[in-house]
Design an enzyme around this catalytic site. Sequence first.
Site, PDB file in Angstrom:
ATOM      1  N   SER A 152      18.191  65.119   9.418  1.00  0.00           N
ATOM      2  CA  SER A 152      17.442  66.358   9.232  1.00  0.00           C
ATOM      3  C   SER A 152      17.360  66.634   7.742  1.00  0.00           C
ATOM      4  O   SER A 152      18.209  66.158   6.972  1.00  0.00           O
ATOM      5  CB  SER A 152      18.194  67.517   9.910  1.00  0.00           C
ATOM      6  OG  SER A 152      17.761  68.765   9.405  1.00  0.00           O
ATOM      7  N   TYR A 165      25.603  72.664  12.281  1.00  0.00           N
ATOM      8  CA  TYR A 165      24.471  71.727  12.295  1.00  0.00           C
ATOM      9  C   TYR A 165      24.339  71.014  10.945  1.00  0.00           C
ATOM     10  O   TYR A 165      24.215  69.789  10.869  1.00  0.00           O
ATOM     11  CB  TYR A 165      23.190  72.496  12.633  1.00  0.00           C
ATOM     12  CG  TYR A 165      21.972  71.636  12.787  1.00  0.00           C
ATOM     13  CD1 TYR A 165      21.705  70.986  13.991  1.00  0.00           C
ATOM     14  CD2 TYR A 165      21.074  71.460  11.730  1.00  0.00           C
ATOM     15  CE1 TYR A 165      20.574  70.199  14.136  1.00  0.00           C
ATOM     16  CE2 TYR A 165      19.940  70.667  11.869  1.00  0.00           C
ATOM     17  CZ  TYR A 165      19.688  70.041  13.074  1.00  0.00           C
ATOM     18  OH  TYR A 165      18.579  69.252  13.219  1.00  0.00           O
TER      19      TYR A 165
HETATM   20  C1  BGC Z   1      16.137  71.843  12.757  1.00  0.00           C
HETATM   21  C2  BGC Z   1      14.978  72.775  13.035  1.00  0.00           C
HETATM   22  C3  BGC Z   1      14.461  73.340  11.722  1.00  0.00           C
HETATM   23  C4  BGC Z   1      14.217  72.253  10.698  1.00  0.00           C
HETATM   24  C5  BGC Z   1      13.852  72.823   9.326  1.00  0.00           C
HETATM   25  C6  BGC Z   1      15.692  70.796  11.791  1.00  0.00           C
HETATM   26  O1  BGC Z   1      16.688  69.855  11.582  1.00  0.00           O
HETATM   27  O2  BGC Z   1      16.576  71.269  13.978  1.00  0.00           O
HETATM   28  O3  BGC Z   1      15.400  73.843  13.871  1.00  0.00           O
HETATM   29  O4  BGC Z   1      13.233  74.029  11.952  1.00  0.00           O
HETATM   30  O5  BGC Z   1      15.359  71.444  10.571  1.00  0.00           O
HETATM   31  O6  BGC Z   1      14.713  73.846   8.919  1.00  0.00           O
END
Ligand code: BGC
Length: 266
Positions: A152, A165
């Site tokens: 991400s 996360y």
């Molecule tokens: C998340 C999303 C988020 C995006 C940008 C991703 O890794 O799961 O919820 O919109 O990152 O912030």
Amino acid sequence: MHISLDNQVALVTGASSGIGAGAAKALAEAGAAVVLNYHSQAAPAEALATQINQAGGRAIAIGADVSNEAEVERLFAQTLEAFDHLDILVANSGLQKDAAIANMSLDDWNTVIGVNLTGQFLCARAALRIFNRQGLRPGVSRAAGKIIHMSSVHQLIPWAGHVNYAASKGGVEMLMRSLAQEVSEQRIRVNGIAPGAIRTAINRDATQGDAEQALLKLIPYARVGDVEDVANAVVWLASDASDYVVGSTLFIDGGMSLYPEFRHNG
Ligand code: BGC
């Protein structure tokens, strides 16, 4: 450039929806036989497998919790039973359990680290063992196996209210790079993809109405991403077209990681 994944077998975790489902579909369209792993949503994963088979591809859906070692071992054993080989792993399963840190339970921390990070370790380990047993498959691919870790932008961008996360994705980056360093001499290619805001169930609230307008201020390219934006990159990274790409993270984020706040500031 013509990309073909004919005669290759791909396993995609978290393939019942979102980026995982899109990646599985794109890999099948490129010619790979695909295992669609799901955790709780059997019906959409089965439906996608049926759709791929009806379109002339090869796919099956297998349920397994990627944070559970025994279930991961079963998932990979069933993959070999079904398709004999494994050439591509897309370690994609991921979830969010958001809370300000003062309200974040240990359960929410452990669940996110368990699926997003430990799950990627368990799946990568199982895939590597198979790749090593299998060796190179001449005429199939120049590499003895490919692993794509779905990360991400938050492997780079800190994210208040989502520390579990962001920590998991920071971990995914170093898992990916360390693994790439460790196994590339076995001709196994390990890379990562760092999506930004891609329109899926995980960020439904953030990608509509006023929230979408606020989100767009963080995206220089001025649109929310589509699953296909990421799925196309998965196919490329899984193919010999990217054979010299090792240990890289491809940011697919419309520029979200370019500090857009600095466009008119600083
Ligand atoms: C998340 C999303 C988020 C995006 C940008 C991703 O890794 O799961 O919820 O919109 O990152 O912030």
